[in-house]
Motif scaffolding. Structure first.
Motif, short mmCIF file in Angstrom:
data_model
loop_
_atom_site.label_atom_id
_atom_site.label_comp_id
_atom_site.label_asym_id
_atom_site.label_seq_id
_atom_site.Cartn_x
_atom_site.Cartn_y
_atom_site.Cartn_z
N THR A 11 0.66 -0.97 0.02
CA THR A 11 0.06 -0.11 0.08
C THR A 11 0.75 1.10 -0.12
O THR A 11 0.63 2.33 -0.72
N ARG A 12 1.91 1.25 0.94
CA ARG A 12 2.64 2.71 0.76
C ARG A 12 3.72 2.59 -0.60
O ARG A 12 3.74 3.79 -1.00
N ASP A 17 4.55 5.37 -5.26
CA ASP A 17 4.48 5.52 -6.86
C ASP A 17 3.88 6.85 -7.35
O ASP A 17 4.16 7.39 -8.35
N THR A 18 2.77 7.20 -6.81
CA THR A 18 1.79 8.21 -7.26
C THR A 18 2.58 9.42 -6.92
O THR A 18 2.60 10.42 -7.56
N TYR A 19 3.33 9.65 -5.76
CA TYR A 19 3.87 10.78 -5.54
C TYR A 19 5.06 11.06 -6.41
O TYR A 19 5.30 12.23 -6.94
N ILE A 174 -1.41 11.83 0.15
CA ILE A 174 -0.88 11.78 -1.23
C ILE A 174 -1.84 12.03 -2.25
O ILE A 174 -2.83 10.97 -2.36
N PRO A 175 -2.23 12.82 -3.04
CA PRO A 175 -3.06 13.14 -4.14
C PRO A 175 -3.11 11.91 -5.26
O PRO A 175 -1.97 11.65 -5.35
N ALA A 183 -4.08 8.80 -1.07
CA ALA A 183 -3.20 7.78 -0.42
C ALA A 183 -3.05 8.34 0.96
O ALA A 183 -2.44 9.34 1.17
N VAL A 184 -3.17 7.43 2.01
CA VAL A 184 -2.62 8.10 3.32
C VAL A 184 -1.45 7.04 3.83
O VAL A 184 -1.34 5.91 3.63
#
Length: 232
Positions: A11-12, A17-19, A174-175, A183-184
């Protein structure tokens, strides 16, 4: 989640990856015209350099949450055996794209606790720049760092200072896409004097912690910088 926390790590890594997708590559040169450099703060051309790690060529150094690899690459060009770990495959992909063929640099996709628990390497210094030291429970992370840094070796990290009254385990958002919830990920925020006590409780000595002022003229926040020595 399995007993090794695999789902949590997955999950992290997705969050990071999104960041990674939102961040550009590091500039080709800094204000001095250097092609590699060390940066502890969130501002370009600002703050101390890699010399605070007290390294000499041939020393082994570990970057916890190396991101796109700029700091790890810089230390490798100075002759260090530089290892960077990160949860995000996309961040590591950016690192390999930006710093191809840098001798002396190793990159691994790994969780900080898992990597430190598994490696047999003793490092001359360990550091984290807005990385795993911010996003890992210090009660779990500091003992394994202490075990993998040589006596007298440096552990240093930087991150944003805590917001007033918001201490301990906090949430970072994280948007993601417009149709997805953020994401949290968890982070750990303490005031400088509390970080000093926490590191001392885990066997570090000569500990200092302060908030570095932002660049002149900036109204934004400074950077928390913490440094200690493995106390043997």
């Amino acid at each position: 989640m399995n007993e090794n926390g695999q789902v949590v790590a997955d999950t992290r890594s997705t969050a990071w990856d999104t960041y990674a997708q939102s961040k550009p590559q590091r500039r080709k040169t800094n204000a001095k015209g250097e092609t590699t450099w060390f940066n502890w703060t969130q501002y370009p051309d600002h703050g101390p350099g890699g010399d605070v790690l007290d390294l000499t060529p041939g020393d082994r150094v570990l970057d916890l949450g190396c991101g796109s690899g700029g700091n790890a690459a810089h230390l490798a060009t100075l002759g260090m055996k530089s290892v960077g770990i990160d949860l995000s495959a996309k961040q590591l992909g950016k690192a390999r794209e930006r710093w191809p063929g840098v001798d002396g640099m190793e990159l691994h996709q790994a969780d900080a606790l898992t990597y430190l628990g598994d490696t047999c390497t003793i490092f001359d210094a360990v550091y984290s720049v807005f990385g795993a030291a911010w996003f890992t429970d210090p009660g779990l992370l500091l003992p394994v760092i202490h075990a993998k840094v040589k006596p007298g070796g440096v552990f240093a990290f930087s991150q944003r200072p805590p917001a007033d009254g918001c201490y301990g385990c906090q949430a970072s958002y994280i948007p993601r896409g417009p149709e997805e919830d953020p994401a949290v990920v968890k982070r750990w925020d303490y005031e400088p004097d509390v970080w000093v006590l926490i590191l001392k409780e885990h066997g570090f000595v000569g500990v200092s912690a302060s908030v570095l002022d932002p660049p002149p003229g900036s109204s934004r926040t400074g950077t928390l910088f913490v440094r200690g020595l493995q106390g043997g």
